[in-house]
Design an enzyme around this catalytic site. Structure first.
Site, mmCIF file in Angstrom:
data_model
loop_
_atom_site.group_PDB
_atom_site.id
_atom_site.type_symbol
_atom_site.label_atom_id
_atom_site.label_comp_id
_atom_site.label_asym_id
_atom_site.label_seq_id
_atom_site.Cartn_x
_atom_site.Cartn_y
_atom_site.Cartn_z
ATOM 1 N N CYS A 1 -1.372 0.693 7.462
ATOM 2 C CA CYS A 1 -2.805 0.369 7.574
ATOM 3 C C CYS A 1 -3.146 -0.881 6.771
ATOM 4 O O CYS A 1 -3.112 -1.984 7.291
ATOM 5 C CB CYS A 1 -3.681 1.531 7.111
ATOM 6 S SG CYS A 1 -3.561 3.032 8.108
ATOM 7 N N ARG A 2 -3.448 -0.691 5.492
ATOM 8 C CA ARG A 2 -4.011 -1.771 4.678
ATOM 9 C C ARG A 2 -3.076 -2.961 4.489
ATOM 10 O O ARG A 2 -3.438 -4.100 4.810
ATOM 11 C CB ARG A 2 -4.444 -1.225 3.315
ATOM 12 C CG ARG A 2 -5.531 -0.186 3.415
ATOM 13 C CD ARG A 2 -5.775 0.496 2.115
ATOM 14 N NE ARG A 2 -4.618 1.314 1.742
ATOM 15 C CZ ARG A 2 -4.459 1.897 0.571
ATOM 16 N NH1 ARG A 2 -5.367 1.746 -0.369
ATOM 17 N NH2 ARG A 2 -3.407 2.643 0.328
ATOM 18 N N SER A 3 -1.891 -2.736 3.952
ATOM 19 C CA SER A 3 -0.990 -3.871 3.716
ATOM 20 C C SER A 3 -0.499 -4.465 5.028
ATOM 21 O O SER A 3 -0.268 -5.667 5.125
ATOM 22 C CB SER A 3 0.188 -3.475 2.817
ATOM 23 O OG SER A 3 1.005 -2.488 3.424
ATOM 24 N N ASP B 1 -8.434 3.331 1.519
ATOM 25 C CA ASP B 1 -7.479 3.750 2.545
ATOM 26 C C ASP B 1 -8.247 4.330 3.728
ATOM 27 O O ASP B 1 -8.894 5.374 3.598
ATOM 28 C CB ASP B 1 -6.521 4.789 1.973
ATOM 29 C CG ASP B 1 -5.353 5.077 2.899
ATOM 30 O OD1 ASP B 1 -5.405 4.692 4.088
ATOM 31 O OD2 ASP B 1 -4.382 5.697 2.436
ATOM 32 N N ASN C 1 2.401 1.435 4.430
ATOM 33 C CA ASN C 1 2.604 0.179 5.153
ATOM 34 C C ASN C 1 2.295 0.294 6.646
ATOM 35 O O ASN C 1 2.930 -0.340 7.471
ATOM 36 C CB ASN C 1 4.014 -0.369 4.926
ATOM 37 C CG ASN C 1 4.207 -1.796 5.407
ATOM 38 O OD1 ASN C 1 5.240 -2.123 5.969
ATOM 39 N ND2 ASN C 1 3.237 -2.654 5.200
ATOM 40 N N CYS D 1 0.866 -1.182 0.000
ATOM 41 C CA CYS D 1 0.000 0.000 0.000
ATOM 42 C C CYS D 1 0.900 1.229 0.000
ATOM 43 O O CYS D 1 2.057 1.151 -0.396
ATOM 44 C CB CYS D 1 -0.991 -0.016 1.167
ATOM 45 S SG CYS D 1 -0.280 0.184 2.811
#
Length: 160
Positions: free
Chosen positions: A22-24, A130, A20, A17
């Protein structure tokens, strides 16, 4: 379907993402845990790494809201530290999964080995939104997407 491994007997997946945190990062923790829960010998030969296309958060722990969301659902986010995608990642990993179209462009675009994470989501394709600038509900939404998609990835990896 996932591409063949570059090295027989092992499979390497990168989750990418922007920062690095939050999402990934959430996808990394969830996918690692789902692989850990597989029967003995299944999923143990899979390497999972996550990173951001940007370097703003390198070395920092996961966003506190992302970590709290994971903890509420029984995951341990404590060991995550943000990193940036390395120059060799596209050659090193068997599958590189971007969280959104911008991340995909930053990686050089779609290919057999570079795809969107939600290409494996049984509920539909598209981007993982996001949640960074929103509230807690955004992190819950991302976790639901991540859990579904990670489950499908585990099935693909087991079939390989």
């Amino acid at each position: 379907m996932i591409p063949a491994p570059r090295v027989e007997g092992r499979y390497a997946v990168a989750l990418v993402c922007l920062g690095n945190i939050c999402r990934s990062a959430m996808a990394d923790v969830v996918l690692q845990e789902q692989l850990r829960q597989q029967p003995a010998g299944q999923g143990r030969d899979v390497e999972i790494r996550s990173a951001g296309t940007g370097d703003w958060h390198v070395g920092q722990p996961m966003d506190a809201r992302a970590a709290a969301t994971l903890r509420r659902h029984g995951y341990d986010p404590s060991t995550h530290r943000a990193r940036q995608v390395g120059d060799d990642w596209l050659d090193r990993f068997d599958l590189v999964l971007a969280m959104d179209d911008s991340n995909l462009r930053d990686l050089g675009g779609r290919s057999d080995r570079v795809r969107l994470f939600r290409d494996f989501d049984p509920a539909g394709t598209g981007e993982v939104p996001d949640p960074y600038y929103g509230g807690d509900e955004g992190f819950e939404e991302v976790l639901a997407m991540v859990e579904r998609t990670a489950g499908m990835l585990v099935e693909e990896l087991r079939a390989r």
